[in-house]
Design an enzyme around this catalytic site. Structure first.
Site, short mmCIF file in Angstrom:
data_model
loop_
_atom_site.label_atom_id
_atom_site.label_comp_id
_atom_site.label_asym_id
_atom_site.label_seq_id
_atom_site.Cartn_x
_atom_site.Cartn_y
_atom_site.Cartn_z
N CYS A 1 0.88 -1.18 0.00
CA CYS A 1 0.00 0.00 0.00
C CYS A 1 0.91 1.23 0.00
CB CYS A 1 -0.98 -0.03 1.17
SG CYS A 1 -0.23 0.14 2.81
N THR B 1 0.81 1.18 7.02
CA THR B 1 0.31 1.32 8.39
C THR B 1 -1.06 0.69 8.59
OG1 THR B 1 -0.67 3.47 7.89
CG2 THR B 1 1.58 3.46 8.78
N ARG C 1 -3.67 -0.78 5.38
CA ARG C 1 -4.17 -1.75 4.40
C ARG C 1 -3.23 -2.94 4.21
NH1 ARG C 1 -5.32 2.24 -0.51
NH2 ARG C 1 -3.53 3.25 0.50
N ASP D 1 -8.16 3.70 0.88
CA ASP D 1 -7.43 3.93 2.14
C ASP D 1 -8.39 4.44 3.22
OD1 ASP D 1 -5.57 4.46 4.09
OD2 ASP D 1 -4.26 5.68 2.82
#
Length: 373
Positions: free
Chosen positions: A227, A231, A233, A344
């Site tokens: 991604c 942090t 996905r 996101d």
């Protein structure tokens, strides 16, 4: 007549050293090379008399194969066209380096058939062939300039201690070697690890510079999720994927890697050493998964080249990876089978993270059949 010894480090032009070694091999002489493991004794594999002399000097017992040193994995596939997935992974990640792969050599279209019959009997006496791409520039440079492979074995008599220096070679072989390239002590000072690969089953025939546990890891199937910041996905995808694999392999989460599958995640804009977002941690905790130990990492050359399959959260991530590493085109795709983006959830409420996690899990359950387990 004692061997001619060239101090590689003191040579004015390394290319001249390479050309002298190529010429010696082409003339049927024996050359001792520095490698990353121990010093090796080489003969041109297209010169039957040189290979026969190599066997005699080595005092190798009949039926004990001599390894072929080749240029790359691509060349290995010429010799073993039906190389298994596990063998290809080992070669891609471990070559050039201290790993010798022992593979089936009976394929009718294999390049081994083009070697002289006398040489075939030496390098493949029992229907298998040992292949290696040495991790030393001198050997690799020579292989680029000489047609065909070289037969390579440790530069000592059978039963003697492995030669770690050029001086060891001269003491052991004396005038039975024609040219010795001295590049100081060998890096590892121990032989290559020899691995027999049958289909996707590994057997360690000799543990050398690479430990068995590392060999198992290098041959594992590796899935990478990508991604942006690594942090939420992609770490959620990593953890959920490991859970699905544990279900399928009927093992615990901690045992997935021992079953031959490595799962990782990274971000195109990630900073190393960060943590998963608190919301991602909370959502996965509700699923019985722990993201507290997750550390963010950026996408790197090493990661993408080791990965067997790469799944991106968006089309933009995919395009970014392929732009930087064009040869990834066959191994990278979006996590969504339809090509849609996984949006996101960063900055949104917990419910958005929950929907994102559920979407990721659905995509993973659709994609899991593609994994080469």
């Amino acid at each position: 007549m004692p061997p001619f010894v060239i101090d590689v480090k003191a040579a004015d032009d390394a290319r001249d050293v390479v050309h002298r070694a190529v010429q010696a091999l082409a003339e049927g002489r024996l050359v001792a090379f520095p490698t990353e493991t121990v010093y090796g004794l080489a003969a041109h594999a297209l010169a039957p008399q040189a290979v026969a002399r190599l066997v005699a000097v080595k005092r190798r017992k009949q039926g004990h194969a001599i390894t072929l040193a080749i240029r790359s994995l691509d060349e290995a596939l010429d010799y073993v066209p039906d190389m298994s997935r596990a063998a290809r992974r080992l070669a891609r990640r471990g070559w050039p380096g201290p790993i010798t792969l022992v593979l089936d050599a009976t394929h009718p279209e294999g390049l081994l058939r083009r070697l002289p019959e006398e040489v075939q009997r030496v390098v493949a006496p029992e229907g298998t062939v040992g292949l290696r791409v040495p991790g030393h520039s001198m050997v690799l440079d020579v292989l680029q300039f000489i047609p065909g492979p070289i037969a390579l074995t440790s530069a000592n008599r059978g039963g003697e201690q492995d030669p770690r220096t050029a001086q060891d070679v001269v003491r052991s072989l004396q005038d039975d070697v024609d040219l010795v390239l001295d590049d100081g002590p060998a890096r590892y000072g121990q032989p290559s690890t020899v691995v027999r690969v049958e289909d996707n089953r590994l057997t360690i025939l000799r543990e050398g510079a690479v430990a068995e546990r590392t060999i198992r890891r290098l041959s594992s199937y590796m899935v990478l999720f990508v991604c942006t910041g690594n942090t939420c996905r992609s770490p959620m995808a990593e953890a959920i994927c490991r859970k699905i694999l544990a279900e399928r392999l009927k093992c615990s989460l901690d045992q997935v890697e021992d079953r031959g599958v490595i799962v990782a995640s990274a971000g195109t804009g990630a900073v190393a050493g960060g943590r998963a977002s608190p919301e991602a941690v909370d959502v996965l905790a509700q699923m019985g998964l722990d993201l507290n130990a997750h550390e963010t990492q950026p996408v790197s050359d090493s990661l993408v080249r080791q990965a067997d399959a790469i799944y991106t959260m968006t089309q933009a991530h995919l395009r970014s990876l392929v732009a930087q590493w064009p040869d990834l085109a066959g191994r990278v795709r979006t996590l969504s089978p339809s090509g849609d983006d996984v949006v996101d959830p960063i900055g949104g409420p917990l419910e958005r993270y929950q929907r994102c996690a559920a979407e990721i899990e659905a995509h993973l359950r659709a994609r899991i059949e593609e994994f080469e387990l």
